[in-house]
Scaffold this motif. Sequence first.
Motif, short mmCIF file in Angstrom:
data_model
loop_
_atom_site.label_atom_id
_atom_site.label_comp_id
_atom_site.label_asym_id
_atom_site.label_seq_id
_atom_site.Cartn_x
_atom_site.Cartn_y
_atom_site.Cartn_z
N GLU A 108 -17.09 -25.42 10.28
CA GLU A 108 -15.68 -25.73 10.48
C GLU A 108 -15.16 -26.81 9.54
N GLU A 109 -16.08 -27.54 8.86
CA GLU A 109 -15.60 -28.59 7.96
C GLU A 109 -14.77 -28.02 6.82
N LEU A 110 -14.88 -26.72 6.57
CA LEU A 110 -14.08 -26.10 5.52
C LEU A 110 -12.69 -25.68 6.01
N SER A 111 -12.40 -25.88 7.28
CA SER A 111 -11.12 -25.44 7.83
C SER A 111 -9.94 -26.19 7.24
N LEU A 112 -10.19 -27.35 6.60
CA LEU A 112 -9.10 -28.11 5.99
C LEU A 112 -8.43 -27.31 4.88
N PHE A 113 -9.14 -26.29 4.34
CA PHE A 113 -8.54 -25.50 3.27
C PHE A 113 -7.49 -24.52 3.78
N GLU A 114 -7.37 -24.41 5.11
CA GLU A 114 -6.40 -23.46 5.64
C GLU A 114 -4.98 -23.83 5.24
N GLN A 115 -4.73 -25.14 4.98
CA GLN A 115 -3.40 -25.56 4.59
C GLN A 115 -3.11 -25.24 3.12
N SER A 116 -4.15 -25.27 2.31
CA SER A 116 -3.98 -25.01 0.88
C SER A 116 -5.21 -24.24 0.39
N ASN A 117 -5.12 -22.96 0.45
CA ASN A 117 -6.27 -22.10 0.15
C ASN A 117 -6.46 -22.00 -1.37
N PRO A 118 -7.58 -22.55 -1.88
CA PRO A 118 -7.80 -22.54 -3.33
C PRO A 118 -8.50 -21.29 -3.85
N LEU A 119 -8.79 -20.35 -2.96
CA LEU A 119 -9.59 -19.18 -3.35
C LEU A 119 -8.73 -18.08 -3.99
N PHE A 120 -9.42 -17.09 -4.54
CA PHE A 120 -8.76 -15.95 -5.18
C PHE A 120 -8.88 -14.70 -4.30
N ASP A 121 -7.95 -13.78 -4.46
CA ASP A 121 -8.17 -12.43 -3.95
C ASP A 121 -9.32 -11.82 -4.75
N VAL A 122 -10.10 -10.97 -4.08
CA VAL A 122 -11.34 -10.49 -4.71
C VAL A 122 -11.51 -8.98 -4.48
N PHE A 123 -12.05 -8.32 -5.49
CA PHE A 123 -12.52 -6.94 -5.35
C PHE A 123 -14.05 -6.96 -5.41
N TYR A 124 -14.69 -6.27 -4.46
CA TYR A 124 -16.14 -6.09 -4.50
C TYR A 124 -16.40 -4.66 -4.97
N VAL A 125 -16.96 -4.55 -6.16
CA VAL A 125 -17.11 -3.24 -6.81
C VAL A 125 -18.58 -2.85 -6.89
N LYS A 126 -18.86 -1.60 -6.53
CA LYS A 126 -20.21 -1.05 -6.67
C LYS A 126 -20.20 0.05 -7.72
N ALA A 127 -21.20 0.02 -8.59
CA ALA A 127 -21.34 1.07 -9.60
C ALA A 127 -22.05 2.28 -9.00
N THR A 128 -21.74 3.44 -9.53
CA THR A 128 -22.39 4.67 -9.05
C THR A 128 -23.90 4.57 -9.22
N GLU A 129 -24.34 4.08 -10.37
CA GLU A 129 -25.75 3.81 -10.64
C GLU A 129 -25.90 2.31 -10.89
N PRO A 130 -26.88 1.65 -10.25
CA PRO A 130 -27.05 0.21 -10.43
C PRO A 130 -27.15 -0.20 -11.90
N GLN A 131 -27.78 0.66 -12.74
CA GLN A 131 -27.95 0.33 -14.16
C GLN A 131 -26.63 0.30 -14.91
N GLN A 132 -25.57 0.84 -14.31
CA GLN A 132 -24.25 0.84 -14.95
C GLN A 132 -23.45 -0.43 -14.63
N THR A 133 -24.03 -1.32 -13.85
CA THR A 133 -23.30 -2.50 -13.38
C THR A 133 -22.72 -3.31 -14.53
N GLU A 134 -23.53 -3.61 -15.54
CA GLU A 134 -23.07 -4.44 -16.65
C GLU A 134 -21.91 -3.77 -17.40
#
Length: 294
Positions: A108-134
Amino acid sequence: MKIRTFGRHIKESLKSLGRNGWMTFASVSAVTVTLLLVGVFVMIMMNLNKVADDLENDVEIKVFVSLDAGEEEVAGLEEEISGLDGVESADFSTKEEELTDLVLDFGEELSLFEQSNPLFDVFYVKATEPQQTETVAKEIAQLEYIEDVEYGEGKIEKLFNFLNAGRNVGLVLILALLFTAMFLISNTIRITIVARRTEIEIMKLVGATNWFVRVPFILEGMWLGILGSIIPIGLVVLLYQKITEFAQPRLSGELFQLLEFSPFIYQVSALILAMGVFIGIWGSFMSIRKFLRV
């Protein structure tokens, strides 16, 4: 080949095992040890392959969306990312959801960020084949409104190289053990054939075909392979049962799991039996070949 003749060949092969008791015991013992090692290696390698697959499939790309991207830009970005070659899925997470996850992880010590959220919107992307990740990560990084892309650069390549090397080493060891077993059975059958060379020559001189002479020895090699696989199958089943009973409760909820006892252990048992039969028949076939030239 007539059924009566084949029955005679079976009897001859079994009698030969009895007549050459010590050689049979030595050969079965050698095959038992070899197939046990093969079974254990197969069991280990199959589970390592599953762990490797679990690790590879867990690899994902974390895409940070620029702060100046609005809802329309984010929607268009999701469509662009999903449309790239090699992309299996693209899951969007708002910066509020990211903050909630942080609070759950670190307290809960991180709850102070609720007033000013410094984070980014994020996409979590998976490759069809793991070797294609890069490759996929580099393509995403070139899109507009992308702040940053993280995918474990450098570490991913090392992980894939390590896993591939482990698979290759395991395969080489298994093949080496199989050839060792074939060599042992081949030599045992060869000694038996040398002792009965005069008998083989007489049979050839009175008109016996190569296959008539060859079949009892091939059956003998098969029996050696079957007998040599019984103990390894029993030990492998018992060993894997103990391992799963010990490990599965402790791995519950973890990233990777061992292969389920059933049907995996039955597949390994069938493989050990098939390998025993194959190397026995092949070793016998190769041993007797040159003795048939009378």
